[in-house]
Design a protein around this motif. Structure first.
Motif, PDB file in Angstrom:
ATOM      1  N   GLY A  58      48.069  40.513  40.444  1.00  0.00           N
ATOM      2  CA  GLY A  58      47.258  39.834  39.719  1.00  0.00           C
ATOM      3  C   GLY A  58      46.938  38.249  40.311  1.00  0.00           C
ATOM      4  N   CYS A  61      44.667  38.825  43.315  1.00  0.00           N
ATOM      5  CA  CYS A  61      43.417  39.009  42.999  1.00  0.00           C
ATOM      6  C   CYS A  61      42.871  37.727  42.568  1.00  0.00           C
ATOM      7  CB  CYS A  61      43.217  39.932  41.788  1.00  0.00           C
ATOM      8  SG  CYS A  61      41.490  40.407  41.325  1.00  0.00           S
ATOM      9  N   SER A  62      43.676  36.670  41.617  1.00  0.00           N
ATOM     10  CA  SER A  62      43.286  35.587  41.358  1.00  0.00           C
ATOM     11  C   SER A  62      43.156  34.513  42.535  1.00  0.00           C
ATOM     12  CB  SER A  62      43.816  34.936  40.136  1.00  0.00           C
ATOM     13  OG  SER A  62      45.252  34.876  40.567  1.00  0.00           O
ATOM     14  N   LEU A  65      39.696  34.806  43.657  1.00  0.00           N
ATOM     15  CA  LEU A  65      38.622  34.394  42.908  1.00  0.00           C
ATOM     16  C   LEU A  65      38.603  32.792  42.884  1.00  0.00           C
ATOM     17  CD1 LEU A  65      36.746  34.701  40.402  1.00  0.00           C
ATOM     18  CD2 LEU A  65      38.757  34.497  38.809  1.00  0.00           C
ATOM     19  N   PHE A  66      39.775  32.078  42.760  1.00  0.00           N
ATOM     20  CA  PHE A  66      39.861  30.710  43.028  1.00  0.00           C
ATOM     21  C   PHE A  66      39.387  29.894  44.289  1.00  0.00           C
ATOM     22  CE2 PHE A  66      42.714  31.429  39.430  1.00  0.00           C
ATOM     23  CZ  PHE A  66      41.675  30.917  38.297  1.00  0.00           C
ATOM     24  N   PHE A  73      37.919  39.495  46.232  1.00  0.00           N
ATOM     25  CA  PHE A  73      38.006  39.685  44.863  1.00  0.00           C
ATOM     26  C   PHE A  73      37.532  40.874  44.307  1.00  0.00           C
ATOM     27  CE2 PHE A  73      36.326  38.785  40.612  1.00  0.00           C
ATOM     28  CZ  PHE A  73      37.689  38.492  39.711  1.00  0.00           C
ATOM     29  N   SER A  80      43.644  45.672  39.647  1.00  0.00           N
ATOM     30  CA  SER A  80      44.234  44.793  38.779  1.00  0.00           C
ATOM     31  C   SER A  80      43.766  45.309  37.423  1.00  0.00           C
ATOM     32  CB  SER A  80      43.498  43.353  38.959  1.00  0.00           C
ATOM     33  OG  SER A  80      43.993  42.787  40.119  1.00  0.00           O
TER      34      SER A  80
END
Length: 146
Positions: A58, A61-62, A65-66, A73, A80
């Motif tokens: 998690g 993956c984030s 994203l960020f 992602f 995820s």
């Protein structure tokens, strides 16, 4: 440019952690199938590692994203979502009483995740070397010895 190199090195560390966690779980299931471990020992070893693997996946993956790496992602989101689905259904832990019934399925899923993490490892290694090469070739960051 140095931030990009640091980001891909952190991604490399996360990916290695996911590979190690998943490979160990697959190894324990293989030992259980060959009767080298008993049911209680193997299920407790795997169940201790399931939630940390989900958390690392998690965060991994984030992280994409960020930082705005949308392609990576989108690659990591299905795993995820699979982990979230298992956790919400409460099927993420291995049950001691039904471990032999689900052994083939659990080995298949962990092998599929291992192959996925290996492919992701190749992409991260490529991007790490590419960003290292770009940071070395940048004229502002290179020490001029001559």
């Amino acid at each position: 440019m140095a931030w990009n190199l640091i980001f891909w090195f952190i991604s490399f560390c996360f990916n290695v952690a996911l590979l190690v966690l998943n490979f160990y779980q697959l190894l324990v299931l293989t030992d259980l199938e060959a009767d080298y471990l008993n049911i209680y020992d193997s299920s407790s070893r795997i169940n201790k590692l399931v939630v940390p693997e989900f958390l690392v996946q998690g965060v991994f993956c984030s992280l994409f994203l960020f930082t705005g790496h949308w392609f990576m992602f989108l690659i990591t989101v299905p795993v995820s979502c699979y982990h979230i689905n298992l956790f919400l259904k409460r099927e993420h832990l291995i049950d001691v009483t039904e471990v032999f019934r689900a052994l083939k399925r659990e080995k298949y899923f962990r092998l599929a995740k291992l192959i996925f993490y290996l492919l992701l490892f190749l992409i991260v290694i490529f991007r790490l070397t590419l960003s290292a090469f770009n940071s070395l070739s940048d004229e502002d960051d290179v020490l001029h010895l001559f």
